[in-house]
Design a protein around this motif. Structure first.
Motif, PDB file in Angstrom:
ATOM      1  N   ALA A 170      40.010  47.674  31.791  1.00 31.25           N
ATOM      2  CA  ALA A 170      39.988  46.505  32.675  1.00 31.25           C
ATOM      3  C   ALA A 170      40.499  46.904  34.059  1.00 31.25           C
ATOM      4  O   ALA A 170      41.200  47.898  34.214  1.00 31.25           O
ATOM      5  CB  ALA A 170      40.834  45.384  32.079  1.00 31.25           C
ATOM      6  N   PRO A 171      40.175  46.125  35.086  1.00 25.36           N
ATOM      7  CA  PRO A 171      40.579  46.461  36.455  1.00 25.36           C
ATOM      8  C   PRO A 171      42.085  46.480  36.668  1.00 25.36           C
ATOM      9  O   PRO A 171      42.848  45.965  35.856  1.00 25.36           O
ATOM     10  CB  PRO A 171      39.928  45.360  37.302  1.00 25.36           C
ATOM     11  N   SER A 172      42.463  47.041  37.809  1.00 28.72           N
ATOM     12  CA  SER A 172      43.870  47.104  38.195  1.00 28.72           C
ATOM     13  C   SER A 172      44.458  45.699  38.324  1.00 28.72           C
ATOM     14  O   SER A 172      43.780  44.754  38.704  1.00 28.72           O
ATOM     15  CB  SER A 172      43.996  47.818  39.535  1.00 28.72           C
ATOM     16  N   LEU A 173      45.743  45.597  38.031  1.00 27.26           N
ATOM     17  CA  LEU A 173      46.471  44.341  38.190  1.00 27.26           C
ATOM     18  C   LEU A 173      47.065  44.201  39.588  1.00 27.26           C
ATOM     19  O   LEU A 173      47.594  43.144  39.932  1.00 27.26           O
ATOM     20  CB  LEU A 173      47.604  44.260  37.163  1.00 27.26           C
ATOM     21  N   ASP A 174      46.976  45.246  40.385  1.00 28.33           N
ATOM     22  CA  ASP A 174      47.658  45.264  41.670  1.00 28.33           C
ATOM     23  C   ASP A 174      47.218  44.120  42.569  1.00 28.33           C
ATOM     24  O   ASP A 174      46.030  43.973  42.882  1.00 28.33           O
ATOM     25  CB  ASP A 174      47.433  46.597  42.373  1.00 28.33           C
ATOM     26  N   GLU A 204      39.239  41.852  30.375  1.00 28.83           N
ATOM     27  CA  GLU A 204      38.428  41.372  31.496  1.00 28.83           C
ATOM     28  C   GLU A 204      37.545  40.239  30.994  1.00 28.83           C
ATOM     29  O   GLU A 204      36.779  40.402  30.033  1.00 28.83           O
ATOM     30  CB  GLU A 204      37.579  42.487  32.088  1.00 28.83           C
ATOM     31  N   LEU A 205      37.660  39.077  31.623  1.00 22.50           N
ATOM     32  CA  LEU A 205      36.884  37.901  31.239  1.00 22.50           C
ATOM     33  C   LEU A 205      35.442  38.022  31.753  1.00 22.50           C
ATOM     34  O   LEU A 205      35.178  38.783  32.690  1.00 22.50           O
ATOM     35  CB  LEU A 205      37.544  36.642  31.796  1.00 22.50           C
ATOM     36  N   PRO A 206      34.510  37.278  31.166  1.00 16.26           N
ATOM     37  CA  PRO A 206      33.110  37.354  31.588  1.00 16.26           C
ATOM     38  C   PRO A 206      32.898  37.080  33.089  1.00 16.26           C
ATOM     39  O   PRO A 206      31.998  37.635  33.704  1.00 16.26           O
ATOM     40  CB  PRO A 206      32.407  36.280  30.750  1.00 16.26           C
ATOM     41  N   ASP A 207      33.775  36.258  33.689  1.00 20.65           N
ATOM     42  CA  ASP A 207      33.629  35.961  35.118  1.00 20.65           C
ATOM     43  C   ASP A 207      34.333  36.990  36.013  1.00 20.65           C
ATOM     44  O   ASP A 207      34.396  36.825  37.226  1.00 20.65           O
ATOM     45  CB  ASP A 207      34.124  34.550  35.432  1.00 20.65           C
ATOM     46  N   GLY A 208      34.872  38.062  35.398  1.00 23.58           N
ATOM     47  CA  GLY A 208      35.504  39.134  36.155  1.00 23.58           C
ATOM     48  C   GLY A 208      36.999  38.994  36.329  1.00 23.58           C
ATOM     49  O   GLY A 208      37.668  39.925  36.777  1.00 23.58           O
TER      50      GLY A 208
END
Length: 122
Positions: free
Chosen positions: A2-6, A83-87
């Protein structure tokens, strides 16, 4: 992974027990080189901090908070980053108090849209 939390602002999807983190609480996350940390406030929490590590989609951190009634508490949490479907990002959490009895699960989700909509941190 999943993407960065920053720089993300997340909020619980449901209230916990009275006097704890709830839907009015906002977490501002930071991430760098496998380290994560966040500041949080809102609801019954005057000030909270968490610090830990990220390995893939798993977070492992300790948290400490000051509540409006002047009490402090601390604990340990392990979260899965989804990561949710909407990003947007969701954290599915298993936590346990270390300063008092109690444990549970919670879910926090990113506020706003990942395309860069501004969200203020309370």
């Amino acid at each position: 992974m999943a993407p960065s939390l920053d720089g993300l602002v997340l909020a619980p999807v449901a209230d916990q027990a009275p006097g704890q983190v709830g839907t009015r609480t906002r977490f501002v996350y930071h991430e760098r080189g496998g380290e994560i940390w966040a500041e949080y406030t809102g609801g019954d929490v005057v000030r909270g901090h968490l610090v830990g590590t990220r390995a893939g989609d798993r977070l492992d951190f300790r948290y400490v908070q000051l509540k409006r009634d002047g009490t402090t508490s601390s604990g340990h949490c392990v979260s899965t980053v989804v990561e949710l479907p909407d990003g947007r990002v969701r954290l599915e959490e298993r936590w346990e108090w270390e300063s008092r009895p109690g444990s549970g699960t919670s879910v926090v989700e990113q506020l706003g849209h990942p395309a860069g909509d501004a969200v203020s941190a309370v």
